[in-house]
Design a protein around this motif. Structure first.
Motif, PDB file in Angstrom:
ATOM      1  N   HIS A   1      51.091  53.762   9.386  1.00 45.52           N
ATOM      2  CA  HIS A   1      51.313  52.964   8.183  1.00 45.52           C
ATOM      3  C   HIS A   1      50.586  51.625   8.237  1.00 45.52           C
ATOM      4  O   HIS A   1      50.405  51.061   9.306  1.00 45.52           O
ATOM      5  CB  HIS A   1      52.803  52.595   8.028  1.00 45.52           C
ATOM      6  CG  HIS A   1      53.722  53.723   7.833  1.00 45.52           C
ATOM      7  ND1 HIS A   1      54.671  54.068   8.760  1.00 45.52           N
ATOM      8  CD2 HIS A   1      53.871  54.579   6.805  1.00 45.52           C
ATOM      9  CE1 HIS A   1      55.374  55.091   8.319  1.00 45.52           C
ATOM     10  NE2 HIS A   1      54.904  55.419   7.133  1.00 45.52           N
TER      11      HIS A   1
ATOM     12  N   HIS B   1      51.732  48.059   7.370  1.00 45.41           N
ATOM     13  CA  HIS B   1      52.999  47.345   7.179  1.00 45.41           C
ATOM     14  C   HIS B   1      52.716  45.906   6.785  1.00 45.41           C
ATOM     15  O   HIS B   1      51.743  45.319   7.250  1.00 45.41           O
ATOM     16  CB  HIS B   1      53.794  47.307   8.492  1.00 45.41           C
ATOM     17  CG  HIS B   1      54.496  48.576   8.848  1.00 45.41           C
ATOM     18  ND1 HIS B   1      55.840  48.755   8.628  1.00 45.41           N
ATOM     19  CD2 HIS B   1      54.050  49.720   9.427  1.00 45.41           C
ATOM     20  CE1 HIS B   1      56.205  49.956   9.070  1.00 45.41           C
ATOM     21  NE2 HIS B   1      55.122  50.561   9.556  1.00 45.41           N
TER      22      HIS B   1
ATOM     23  N   VAL C   1      53.675  49.836   3.585  1.00 45.32           N
ATOM     24  CA  VAL C   1      53.085  49.628   2.265  1.00 45.32           C
ATOM     25  C   VAL C   1      52.209  50.827   1.877  1.00 45.32           C
ATOM     26  O   VAL C   1      52.195  51.239   0.725  1.00 45.32           O
ATOM     27  CB  VAL C   1      52.250  48.324   2.256  1.00 45.32           C
ATOM     28  CG1 VAL C   1      51.601  48.090   0.919  1.00 45.32           C
ATOM     29  CG2 VAL C   1      53.120  47.141   2.639  1.00 45.32           C
TER      30      VAL C   1
ATOM     31  N   GLN D   1      45.815  53.568  -3.677  1.00 47.92           N
ATOM     32  CA  GLN D   1      47.137  53.168  -4.134  1.00 47.92           C
ATOM     33  C   GLN D   1      48.066  52.898  -2.959  1.00 47.92           C
ATOM     34  O   GLN D   1      47.921  53.489  -1.890  1.00 47.92           O
ATOM     35  CB  GLN D   1      47.780  54.272  -4.981  1.00 47.92           C
ATOM     36  CG  GLN D   1      47.137  54.487  -6.314  1.00 47.92           C
ATOM     37  CD  GLN D   1      47.931  55.482  -7.149  1.00 47.92           C
ATOM     38  OE1 GLN D   1      48.953  55.999  -6.747  1.00 47.92           O
ATOM     39  NE2 GLN D   1      47.441  55.742  -8.353  1.00 47.92           N
ATOM     40  N   THR D   2      49.056  52.034  -3.211  1.00 48.83           N
ATOM     41  CA  THR D   2      50.115  51.797  -2.239  1.00 48.83           C
ATOM     42  C   THR D   2      51.157  52.906  -2.382  1.00 48.83           C
ATOM     43  O   THR D   2      51.088  53.741  -3.300  1.00 48.83           O
ATOM     44  CB  THR D   2      50.793  50.443  -2.485  1.00 48.83           C
ATOM     45  OG1 THR D   2      51.495  50.507  -3.735  1.00 48.83           O
ATOM     46  CG2 THR D   2      49.788  49.306  -2.505  1.00 48.83           C
ATOM     47  N   MET D   3      52.166  52.898  -1.511  1.00 51.32           N
ATOM     48  CA  MET D   3      53.248  53.871  -1.605  1.00 51.32           C
ATOM     49  C   MET D   3      54.025  53.701  -2.912  1.00 51.32           C
ATOM     50  O   MET D   3      54.632  54.646  -3.405  1.00 51.32           O
ATOM     51  CB  MET D   3      54.182  53.736  -0.403  1.00 51.32           C
ATOM     52  CG  MET D   3      53.529  54.207   0.883  1.00 51.32           C
ATOM     53  SD  MET D   3      54.438  53.796   2.399  1.00 51.32           S
ATOM     54  CE  MET D   3      56.084  54.346   2.091  1.00 51.32           C
ATOM     55  N   ALA D   4      54.007  52.498  -3.480  1.00 44.07           N
ATOM     56  CA  ALA D   4      54.709  52.223  -4.738  1.00 44.07           C
ATOM     57  C   ALA D   4      53.862  52.596  -5.953  1.00 44.07           C
ATOM     58  O   ALA D   4      54.274  52.361  -7.093  1.00 44.07           O
ATOM     59  CB  ALA D   4      55.093  50.749  -4.802  1.00 44.07           C
ATOM     60  N   GLY D   5      52.661  53.158  -5.726  1.00 48.57           N
ATOM     61  CA  GLY D   5      51.798  53.561  -6.828  1.00 48.57           C
ATOM     62  C   GLY D   5      50.966  52.435  -7.409  1.00 48.57           C
ATOM     63  O   GLY D   5      50.323  52.608  -8.441  1.00 48.57           O
ATOM     64  N   GLN D   6      50.959  51.287  -6.744  1.00 49.71           N
ATOM     65  CA  GLN D   6      50.168  50.146  -7.206  1.00 49.71           C
ATOM     66  C   GLN D   6      48.740  50.242  -6.665  1.00 49.71           C
ATOM     67  O   GLN D   6      48.530  50.776  -5.568  1.00 49.71           O
ATOM     68  CB  GLN D   6      50.788  48.835  -6.712  1.00 49.71           C
ATOM     69  CG  GLN D   6      52.195  48.605  -7.218  1.00 49.71           C
ATOM     70  CD  GLN D   6      52.225  48.462  -8.734  1.00 49.71           C
ATOM     71  OE1 GLN D   6      51.420  47.764  -9.326  1.00 49.71           O
ATOM     72  NE2 GLN D   6      53.167  49.151  -9.370  1.00 49.71           N
TER      73      GLN D   6
ATOM     74  N   THR E   1      46.199  45.027  -5.391  1.00 46.94           N
ATOM     75  CA  THR E   1      47.369  44.150  -5.534  1.00 46.94           C
ATOM     76  C   THR E   1      47.914  43.682  -4.185  1.00 46.94           C
ATOM     77  O   THR E   1      48.833  42.862  -4.153  1.00 46.94           O
ATOM     78  CB  THR E   1      48.504  44.855  -6.308  1.00 46.94           C
ATOM     79  OG1 THR E   1      48.958  45.986  -5.555  1.00 46.94           O
ATOM     80  CG2 THR E   1      48.038  45.290  -7.687  1.00 46.94           C
TER      81      THR E   1
END
Length: 180
Positions: free
Chosen positions: A78, A80, A115, A136-141, A145
């Motif tokens: 990951h 982090h 992240v 993309q990040t794990m949050a879909g961003q 960002t």
């Protein structure tokens, strides 16, 4: 100087020049790229070591990971960090629980939440090496960002506990990223 010596000298010069170009960030990754590197240092007396390079360019992160001395089993890797400008760092042994083992949760105050998941890899040997690209990040961003890439760390997870059970989340190596 004879013709053979001139050819050997020219060949040696070309090899040196090619090697230098390969290690120049602007050549290897293009203009405008940010190159972050870090050495993987062992956690939990795992013996794991290696290198990671992340190239941040054009809304994508290219991750080159090379880890050695891993157990033949499943491993998570990951990026982090905290995402608010706070510098993530690799945890020290003082964060370990009463059993002396640094768990995933024990390390969170130092390295922050994951992240981006770089991989969930099953390996048969002791080396894990790859180059992967993420947008993309794990949050879909979008990865754009994230902010400065050097505020994050890379953590490799997965090791057998003293009781013989395998914990895929146990941190075994960490790399602080620098952009020097």
């Amino acid at each position: 100087m004879n013709k053979g010596s001139k050819i050997r000298l020219l060949t040696a010069g070309l090899c040196v020049g090619a090697a230098a170009a390969a290690f120049t960030p602007s050549t290897a990754s293009g203009a405008g790229a940010v190159v972050a590197r870090g050495g993987l240092v062992e956690l939990n007396a795992s013996g794991v070591h290696g290198q990671v390079t992340i190239i941040d360019q054009d809304g994508q992160l290219r991750v080159d990971l090379d880890a050695h001395n891993l157990e033949a089993n499943g491993h998570l890797e990951h990026l982090h960090g905290f995402g608010d400008g706070t510098q993530a760092h690799c945890p020290d042994a003082s964060l370990a629980g009463p059993d002396g083992i640094l768990s995933f949760a024990d390390g969170l105050p130092a390295y922050g939440p994951p992240v981006i998941t770089f991989g969930h890899d099953e390996i048969a040997g002791s080396t894990l090496a790859y180059s992967r690209t993420f947008d993309q990040t794990m949050a879909g961003q979008p990865v754009s960002t994230l902010g400065a890439i050097h505020q994050y760390v890379v953590v490799v997870h997965g090791m057998t506990l003293p009781d013989g059970t395998y914990d895929e989340t146990l941190p075994v190596a960490c790399a602080v990223l620098t952009t020097r």
